[in-house]
Design a protein around this motif. Sequence first.
Motif, short mmCIF file in Angstrom:
data_model
loop_
_atom_site.label_atom_id
_atom_site.label_comp_id
_atom_site.label_asym_id
_atom_site.label_seq_id
_atom_site.Cartn_x
_atom_site.Cartn_y
_atom_site.Cartn_z
N LEU B 58 46.11 33.70 39.38
CA LEU B 58 45.00 33.07 38.77
C LEU B 58 43.77 32.87 39.77
N THR B 69 42.57 36.36 31.50
CA THR B 69 43.42 36.28 30.53
C THR B 69 42.76 36.28 29.42
N VAL B 83 51.37 34.80 34.31
CA VAL B 83 50.66 34.38 35.29
C VAL B 83 51.41 34.08 36.59
N TYR B 104 54.80 32.15 32.91
CA TYR B 104 54.24 31.42 34.22
C TYR B 104 55.16 31.56 35.22
#
Lengths: 380, 220
Positions: B58, B69, B83, B104
């Motif tokens: 990120l 994204t 992520v 994530y």
Amino acid sequence: MVQVADRLFAALAVLRVVVTLNMLGLTLWRWQNFDRPAATLVVLAGLLVWTVVVLAASRVPARRTTWLMLADLAVAVGAMASTPWLKGEEFRATVPGFWVMGALLAWAVHWRWRGGLVAGTVLAVTDVAIRSELTQTNYGHIFLLLLGGTVVGYMCQSLQEMAAERARAEREAAAAAERTRLARAVHDGVLQVLGLVQRAGPEDRWDELGRLAAEQETRLRSLIHAQDTVDEHDRDPGGSDLSAALEALASRTVTVSTPGVRVPMAADRAAELVAAVRACLDNVRLHVGLDAPAWVLLEELGDRVAVSVRDEGPGFAEERLAQAEREGRLGVASSIRGRVAELGGTCSLVTGPGGTEWELEVPLSGSAGDGAAARGTEAR
Amino acid sequence: MSEQPIRVMVVDDHPMWRDAVERDLQAAGFDVVAVAADGAQALARFTAARPRVVVLDLQIPEPNGVEVTRRVLEADPAARVLVLSASGEQADVLEAVKAGATGYLVKSASKADLLDAVRRVAQGDTVFTPGLAGLVLGEFRRMTVPADADAGPAVPELTERETEVLRMVAKGMSYKQIAERLFISHRTVQNHVQNTLRKLQMHNRVELTRYAIEKGLDAD
């Protein structure tokens, strides 16, 4: 604080224009009072020229010299002193009238309250000296002259001090922001390396190094989060952030999940709750094992928070707790249940072969004390 | 795994890290079709390389990971974004998930975890950490603060079962453990988790629509 002086002189420039126009208007209105019209015109012309000169010079800080100030006051005094000659011995208003305010306030701005007082005194003495008789109105003007110069001078001083203070505060805030940014960049770099070392872990027989890296990484991560919270809310009187306090418990074996936003709680209450959670985690280490994983979840439920602590140990019979309590071993009872009860909250325990889960529900604010506790019980 | 290797793109501005992830993915049989060091590169190379999964940091130079994204999924809704974040930027992670990311992982996750996550995300599964589940739970609790009744489209809420599953994920339980505890199938657990994400993204769209209406952007 040149900016402050600049602004004050700019305001003073407007004032000078106004009092000059006022002087011209008044002279025109009372023209028949002047005994020597030609000389009066010359004096007025001189004052006008001087006004333009002083306006032009005051715009530049470097030209606001002591000489300019002295000359300004001298012109005002001279103009006042010419009054008896121009208007005759019996006069009420001086030729420059309010025009002398320009010089008075310039001194006040330039030399603060002392300047205002000195210029006011000089003008007052001149005024008294040229009059054959002192009326109550004259006295009032003199009094205002002295008071006005001093007060305005004092205000200028305060203003400049405040501006200096603000400038310093702004510089400090900028420096702090920059420090935080740098710290973040450094931390981020370290995190990358730690993460990398950790990934090289078991396969490469760097087990111990990987474990240490993981530990440092977790610690640094919670540190960064704590730092962020401080930056955003460092002047918050509402107490501490429960999210950050619990996140500080994260370690290689302990995973902490929070709503990701600040959960404000009075510092002493948050400390008690964290201590209760710590006691739960100690229990995990003691009864399940030093390397046993545990999970902490913080949820914000309106006026309450729920914190659950879960492990995947073999569990234990609840009877054992009760027995320990009867035998006077208060460990779990006092450190977890006792603390939560004191906070006006409730406590539940689910244990079995799949693991053990404590759920602590505590009202956010303490003032609602007993009422909140009652509500908490009803909700179960 | 199917005969076709999964096409992956790795986006990270730390070269050391990028190389390590690329090596690991290649060693495990993934096809790393592109790497990128910043948002602009990522968007340009995504269009050219058409990866199935984007492994995304990120904290990258502009445009940031959240924006990448959104744009990547706009360009190809079938793509998946996983992520990978170093410093646990919680707000950003939540934003990325709202923008459509379906997985994530923190960077300290093990190599095996990463490979497994890429595989699962490619299959259309969602990969949640307990931390992300906690964030999403918090977000839904904040959203259900009642808005005006006539303030436009209704906000999607979680069902009781979805909340229950999400709480269990947040407490660190695996999908398998949850399935056993609730007497439901592994697939059902997976569906519940996916639904919560879908609702979160829907809420994001509802919010955007509401914003557009307020600002009069959709006035004809």
